[in-house]
Design an enzyme around this catalytic site. Structure first.
Site, PDB file in Angstrom:
ATOM      1  CG  ASP A  61      -2.010   1.331   1.286  1.00 54.42           C
ATOM      2  OD1 ASP A  61      -1.701   2.228   0.205  1.00 54.42           O
ATOM      3  OD2 ASP A  61      -2.701   1.348   1.883  1.00 54.42           O
ATOM      4  CG  ASN A  94       1.903   2.312 -12.793  1.00 57.90           C
ATOM      5  OD1 ASN A  94       1.601   3.172 -13.382  1.00 57.90           O
ATOM      6  ND2 ASN A  94       1.193   1.450 -12.175  1.00 57.90           N
ATOM      7  CB  SER A 143       3.814  13.099 -14.248  1.00 59.14           C
ATOM      8  OG  SER A 143       3.101  14.286 -13.967  1.00 59.14           O
ATOM      9  CB  SER A 144      -1.113  13.099 -14.862  1.00 55.73           C
ATOM     10  OG  SER A 144      -2.438  13.466 -15.494  1.00 55.73           O
ATOM     11  CE1 TYR A 157      -3.689  11.142  -9.951  1.00 56.37           C
ATOM     12  CE2 TYR A 157      -4.235  12.831 -11.958  1.00 56.37           C
ATOM     13  CZ  TYR A 157      -3.631  11.675 -11.468  1.00 56.37           C
ATOM     14  OH  TYR A 157      -2.959  10.712 -12.464  1.00 56.37           O
ATOM     15  CE  LYS A 161       0.235  10.919 -11.147  1.00 53.06           C
ATOM     16  NZ  LYS A 161       0.678   9.721 -10.812  1.00 53.06           N
TER      17      LYS A 161
END
Ligand code: NDP
Length: 252
Positions: A61, A94, A143-144, A157, A161
């Site tokens: 976790d 990830n 990241s995003s 969120y 990132k």
């Protein structure tokens, strides 16, 4: 040549699964982690073994940094048992899930959850894995696209990132002395279970993303995993401290 081994967190589904399978196809053995979906993780292990590579799935976790020392110990034991080594070559940070909440509605608990899953985890898991990572190893942090462009509902969120992208450069700076590279891969919207499968299952969202993407469709996991495996190949050994967006040209 010694067998290369990679660790992919959150390898039971989605982008992590695609990455683990692409690494295996490239001749790399893989340790994957999962949060709760042990059966799915074992299925990925079986698929990797079918490709002729070794694999192990371990529970982790990433929101619980206090458990990382025990995880590293278990990892060392597994590496020793299956590979007769206590070292890894690649780390792909990830694992993680998102929340969708407007900036005005985001609670402190939700914010803390995002810190723990997406930022604190990458910082401290990577730190604690340093003795396990070989000199010359590679780290990739996920990241995003949302760290570059803003869509409503992702402020907490996406802020994490953004932090990952800064952290990546600092890690690269400090780990260069050990010849370890650190890069960020920033996927655009990809059809996975992420966010309750919104991008995949909501036709309006899916159409919107496709309409904002130069290549005219939403991404799928195999748009990402093989790219990460390619980035970890020796051809890309001089790529360091970079943010590479993999989005088909989303919101350009
Ligand atoms: P999925 O929801 O498909 O898979 C998430 C994976 O992470 C699973 O293996 C899951 O394990 C694991 N996981 C979830 N929460 C935790 C946790 N607290 N601790 C450890 N493991 C956890 O997500 P994606 O594959 O889509 O996302 C992977 C990464 O890519 C994430 O970092 C995400 O932010 C990023 N990303 C995703 C995009 C997308 O559009 N899909 C776009 C940009 C970035 P289990 O199966 O056991 O639940």
């Amino acid at each position: 040549m010694t067998q290369k081994i990679g660790l992919v967190t959150g390898g039971s589904r989605g982008l992590g699964k695609s990455t683990a399978l692409a690494l295996a196809a490239q001749g790399i053995d893989v340790v994957i982690t999962y949060l709760s979906q042990q059966a799915a993780a074992e299925q990925v292990v079986a698929e990797i073994q079918a490709l002729g590579r070794k694999a192990v799935a371990l529970p982790l976790d990433v929101a619980q940094a206090s458990t990382f020392p025990a995880f590293v110990q278990v990892l060392r034991e597994q590496l020793s048992q299956h590979w007769q080594t206590e070292h890894l070559d690649y780390l792909v940070n990830n694992a993680g899930t998102g929340i969708h909440a407007a900036f005005t509605d985001t609670t402190e608990a939700q914010f803390d959850q995002m810190v723990n899953i997406h930022l604190k985890s990458v910082f401290f898991l990577s730190q604690q894995l340093l003795p396990v990572l070989n000199n010359g190893g590679r780290i990739i942090n996920l990241s995003s696209g949302l760290a570059r462009f803003a869509l409503p509902g992702y402020s907490a969120y996406a802020a994490m990132k953004g932090g990952i992208e800064v952290l990546t450069r600092f890690m690269a700076k400090e780990l260069g002395a050990r010849n370890i590279t650190v890069n960020t891969v920033a996927p655009g919207a990809i059809e996975t279970d992420f966010g309750g499968g919104l991008v995949r299952d909501n036709q309006d969202v899916n159409r919107y993303v496709a309409s904002q993407t130069a290549l005219g469709r939403v991404g799928v996991p195999d748009d990402i995993g093989p790219m990460i495996a390619a980035l970890l190949s020796d051809s890309n050994r001089w790529v360091n401290a970079q943010r590479i967006e993999v989005s088909g040209g989303m919101l350009i």
